[in-house]
Motif scaffolding. Structure first.
Motif, PDB file in Angstrom:
ATOM      1  N   THR A   4      38.248  37.162  32.353  1.00  0.00           N
ATOM      2  CA  THR A   4      37.533  38.095  33.209  1.00  0.00           C
ATOM      3  C   THR A   4      37.859  39.532  32.798  1.00  0.00           C
ATOM      4  N   VAL A  34      40.899  42.655  37.126  1.00  0.00           N
ATOM      5  CA  VAL A  34      40.686  42.780  38.562  1.00  0.00           C
ATOM      6  C   VAL A  34      41.991  43.275  39.176  1.00  0.00           C
ATOM      7  N   SER A  81      41.803  45.274  44.829  1.00  0.00           N
ATOM      8  CA  SER A  81      40.432  44.807  45.021  1.00  0.00           C
ATOM      9  C   SER A  81      40.407  43.486  45.770  1.00  0.00           C
ATOM     10  N   ARG A 111      33.075  38.617  45.569  1.00  0.00           N
ATOM     11  CA  ARG A 111      32.416  39.381  44.504  1.00  0.00           C
ATOM     12  C   ARG A 111      33.291  39.446  43.260  1.00  0.00           C
ATOM     13  N   HIS A 112      34.599  39.557  43.453  1.00  0.00           N
ATOM     14  CA  HIS A 112      35.496  39.697  42.305  1.00  0.00           C
ATOM     15  C   HIS A 112      35.887  38.362  41.672  1.00  0.00           C
ATOM     16  N   ASP A 144      31.873  40.245  32.973  1.00  0.00           N
ATOM     17  CA  ASP A 144      31.674  39.691  34.311  1.00  0.00           C
ATOM     18  C   ASP A 144      31.168  38.250  34.190  1.00  0.00           C
TER      19      ASP A 144
END
Length: 333
Positions: free
Chosen positions: A24, A27, A31, A39-40, A6
């Motif tokens: 990352t 994702v 989402s 947030r993502h 994250d």
């Protein structure tokens, strides 16, 4: 690397290596379509260069997610065609996409049509009982025709039924020669090797045959392993931060993050960041004490980032005691 790499982990890693590309966690397009985009996708400016790894198979959804990634400032979009988990398979993406090379090619094109940054693909060498070099070569060839120029090859087969994700990282044999052959057959493509790489010597060997290597779990569990990357592979002679300097740099970052997102806001707690740092002292005398202090729920509940220094100090005491024992033994001898 779900739940691992994250933005807090990447910020920590960036203090160890300035030039290495960071990725990352995967994702999903869902989402971003139906969840909390901030947030993502939110990340720290200091993370560059950083790539957004997407999971999905619907062309319109991937295009939308890729566009969001570019708008948020990512330097690359990476399509995951390597994850073997059952949850991912139910979403019809990850490693199972290797059975549909044309769909992957169409996905790459759909994303490239809407972004100006690179679109890359991470994949396995095969799925289930199909693991011939020719299968992987044809997959790469089809996707390359859609404009993908970079392929990250996890040099293991993906067993979609009967093995857990952990077992899929350990049981199928590594076949690095597949990636080597791929580079020879497609010299104009960028081929990056992934899987089971744990030492600088491993990296040096592979880099004689491919364009790059991707380090996953070793970089997470033993992060200071990356401290020599900048000078060794990028010619960057900037002095390497010591472990203690890295801790000092992370303290104001953690304070700032807790002020922004703590106290019930987005539920950020000290452990949210600190958990990624447990391996910083790996290989040193006293590393266990360091980990124990940073895993102590009562200490973490205080919410004080200076706990990092307390843990480092306790480790130094163990190291000093160990040296004292060695000196006493030498005098006695």
């Amino acid at each position: 690397m779900l739940d691992w790499t994250d933005r807090h982990c990447r910020q920590f890693h960036r203090h160890i290596t300035r030039n290495t590309w960071l990725y990352t966690e995967m994702v999903t397009t869902g989402s971003l379509l139906y969840g909390d985009v901030q947030r993502h996708l939110e990340f720290n400016p200091g993370e560059h260069p950083v790539a957004l790894q997407l999971g999905g198979s619907e062309l319109a959804d991937l295009a939308h997610a890729a566009k969001l990634g570019e708008q948020w400032g990512y330097d690359e979009i990476n399509l995951n065609c390597g994850c073997p988990s059952e949850r991912v398979q139910k979403g019809a993406f990850g490693a199972c996409l290797m059975a549909e090379p044309q769909l992957v090619a169409d996905s790459v094109k759909a994303m490239k049509d809407v972004v100006s940054i690179d679109v890359t693909v991470k994949h396995r060498i095969g799925i289930n009982e199909v693991d011939s070099y020719e299968f992987m070569r044809d997959f790469v060839g089809t996707v390359a025709d859609a404009g993908c120029k970079t392929f990250i090859v996890h040099a293991r087969n993906a067993i979609l039924k009967g093995l857990s994700p952990k077992e899929n990282r350990e049981i199928p044999p590594l076949k690095y020669d597949y990636a080597y052959r791929l580079k020879k057959e497609f010299p104009d493509l960028e081929i990056i090797l992934n899987g089971g790489i744990k030492t600088l010597e491993d990296m040096d060997l592979h880099l004689q045959h491919v364009d790059g290597v991707m380090i996953g779990r070793e970089a997470y569990h033993n992060p200071y392993f990356m401290a020599s990357f900048d000078e060794r592979y990028y010619g960057d002679s900037t002095p390497v931060k010591s472990r203690e300097e890295i801790l000092q740099h992370m303290i104001p970052y953690i304070h700032h993050q807790l002020e922004l997102y703590g106290n019930g806001g987005k539920g950020l707690r000290l452990n949210t960041v600190v958990r990624h740092m447990l391996g910083l002292m790996m290989g040193l005398v006293g590393a266990r004490v360091f980990r124990q202090i940073l895993s102590d729920s009562k200490r973490l509940a205080s919410g004080q980032p200076e706990l990092l220094l307390e843990a480092a100090s306790a480790m130094q005491n163990v190291m000093a005691f160990d040296r004292s024992k060695d000196e006493q033994a030498a005098i006695t001898a």
